[in-house]
Design an enzyme around this catalytic site. Structure first.
Site: not given
Length: 148
Positions: A10-11, A18, A23, A75, A78, A81, A88, A99, A101, A108, A112
């Site tokens: 998301p986002n 953003r 970012y 990535n 949100a 977290h 799963d 992973e 970020h 932060r 997070r």
């Protein structure tokens, strides 16, 4: 040749606009094009997918396993977290992944600092901006070549 899924949550479709102080100014389209080019040079292919929907991301992970994708760069934004469902799906498909970020999540907000997927990832890249995606691709290439 490995088939790699680039999975963004998301986002991340808002990258470049953003919170550029957090970012950076690189867009998701630019990241995807750059990684596809780099993957091609390494003899691999990348399929990019972004969704703001948890269920879509779960479906895409399951589809990647059915399609015998070799690896993923994740990535999850949100959902890193919050999502046991995505965890799963990754466990259930045994899809190896790194992973990523963009920001340093440990510098932060406290919420997070916890990831539902770090302990099942091949590796984690945190806080190196969008260059973290490039590093993830290089690490995947090295990991796959070490297995030969």
């Amino acid at each position: 040749m490995a088939h790699i899924l680039l999975l963004n949550g998301p986002n991340l479709n808002l990258l470049g606009a953003r919170e550029p102080d957090v970012y950076g100014s690189d867009s998701l389209d630019n990241i995807e094009m750059r990684l596809q080019e780099q993957a091609g040079e390494l003899g691999h292919s990348i399929v990019a997918y972004q969704s703001n929907s948890e269920s879509d991301l779960v479906d895409r992970i399951q589809q990647a396993a059915i399609a015998n994708m070799d690896f993923a760069i994740c990535n999850l934004g949100a959902f890193t977290h919050t999502s046991v469902a995505i965890r799963d799906a990754l466990l259930g498909t045994s899809l190896p992944f790194i992973e990523v970020h963009i920001s340093n999540v440990y510098a932060r907000e406290e919420f997070r600092h916890h990831s539902y997927i770090s302990d099942i990832a091949v590796g984690c890249i945190v806080g190196l901006g969008t260059f973290g995606y490039d590093l993830a691709l290089a690490a995947i290439d090295q990991h796959l070549n070490a297995g030969k």
